[in-house]
Design an enzyme around this catalytic site. Structure first.
Site, short mmCIF file in Angstrom:
data_model
loop_
_atom_site.label_atom_id
_atom_site.label_comp_id
_atom_site.label_asym_id
_atom_site.label_seq_id
_atom_site.Cartn_x
_atom_site.Cartn_y
_atom_site.Cartn_z
N ARG A 41 0.99 -1.05 -0.08
CA ARG A 41 -0.36 0.01 -0.39
C ARG A 41 0.92 1.22 -0.38
NH1 ARG A 41 -4.71 1.66 4.93
NH2 ARG A 41 -2.50 1.46 5.76
N SER A 111 -12.09 -3.07 2.52
CA SER A 111 -12.30 -2.61 4.00
C SER A 111 -13.80 -2.98 4.19
CB SER A 111 -11.60 -1.68 3.84
OG SER A 111 -9.74 -1.65 3.34
N LYS A 143 -3.96 5.98 9.34
CA LYS A 143 -5.27 6.39 8.92
C LYS A 143 -6.34 7.36 9.74
CE LYS A 143 -7.57 3.75 5.13
NZ LYS A 143 -7.94 2.34 4.81
#
Lengths: 220, 220
Positions: A41, A111, A143
């Protein structure tokens, strides 16, 4: 046919947290320490750089075909890198569209941030999604926009719902060595970590500690 | 086989400049005014939003199959939207990789910002790239990082080199109604515009004016 996928300890990479070490070096050490699956990611990288990064991670794990490498968001990059799958969030390409591009032989993770998200995922055609990432268990600095955590009780309920619908479930968000056992005890198929490994001075040791916390017997 | 591609007046979309009007509405008006090809570009949109945007543009041009719709950067989105091609910059996925994903039936454009970039493009396997975007002709507010312009003389030289290598060449960067004729006179196969159409109060009229400036006979 999907590739083998054991998400027990699922590492999601963060290029900045790994820096100045190459991500691939951190991944290699973490896999040696007990990481069972890897998601590449990097929301800030160009697709060109993400492709190079994904290939570097795959090359670093050439002797570990049992550890799948999944790419976050970028389906084109996953296809070009020959990755084992893709993971998408609620704002990325829709899962049905991603599955159409991926074909049946790659993993797809999605997700989910609420019971509603999970219900929507469970209404998708069978075989669209393989695993849901319950997010975030706890609030997480990597996040911050993900908001407050779901909490362990809600995660446990979501896991049962996911399993009843035939999906694997992993938990992500704020999981470190001190919290890994509690996260695993919700019944998830695996726990995801980012900073707990990427920011660790010794990613091998960090992964081994996490693995021992999750599955004491396996780590003995 | 590539789709038909007439880049005479090539519109590159900018969602913010079109706002509050939907991009698809601006595109439809501009095509009615004389735009011959469209590139959907939105570097700030998620892939999910870019896919919706591309489909909206295609739908708006359903009665104009002669006007190809190309997607900037996002190969996965282009494939899912059934777009006619992809345009990549020097920092996007490498052209050879993009061609591998696109197959032989879609257009591929590549931005070149120097004689070196063009020389590299001309060394690619034949059929990789269809068109090079010479960028920027003049400095442009929509892409300030692109730096000072190449200038008309350099663009003319690059066009001749591209043509000698069998590639189409379009010019982009700072082209408005006042400069379109001079840009076209370099010998390019087309001129690209962004703000000259997207920021215009009347995109139909703006496109018609540009088209008349580029090809007076055709617009009569």
């Amino acid at each position: 046919m999907r590739p083998p996928f054991d998400p027990t300890l699922y590492l999601v990479t963060d290029t900045e947290l790994c820096s100045p070490r190459p991500v691939a070096d951190v991944v290699r050490a973490a896999v040696a320490g007990g990481v069972t699956a890897v998601q590449v990611r990097d929301k800030h990288a160009s697709r060109r750089d993400l492709l190079a990064l994904t290939r570097a991670v795959r090359d670093a794990l050439a002797d570990r075909p049992d550890v799948p490498v999944v790419v976050n968001d970028a389906v084109d990059v996953a296809l070009l890198a020959g990755a084992d799958g893709v993971h998408v969030g609620q704002d990325d390409l829709p899962a049905v569209e991603v599955r159409a591009l991926l074909g049946p032989d790659r993993l797809l993770g999605l997700s989910v941030e609420s019971a509603d998200d999970l219900a929507t995922a469970l209404r998708l055609p069978p075989g669209t999604v393989d695993v849901v990432g319950l997010s975030p268990v706890w609030a997480t600095p990597t996040k911050p926009e993900a908001g407050p955590g779901l909490g362990l009780e809600a995660v446990g309920e979501l896991v049962r719902t996911a399993h009843a619908g035939g999906l694997l479930a992993v938990a992500i968000g704020g999981i470190d060595a001190g919290r890994a056992a509690a996260a695993a005890a919700t019944g998830v198929d695996g726990v995801c970590v980012v900073s707990a490994v990427c920011a660790a001075a010794d990613p091998h040791a960090a992964a081994a500690t996490l693995r021992a916390a999750i599955s004491p017997a396996a780590a003995r």
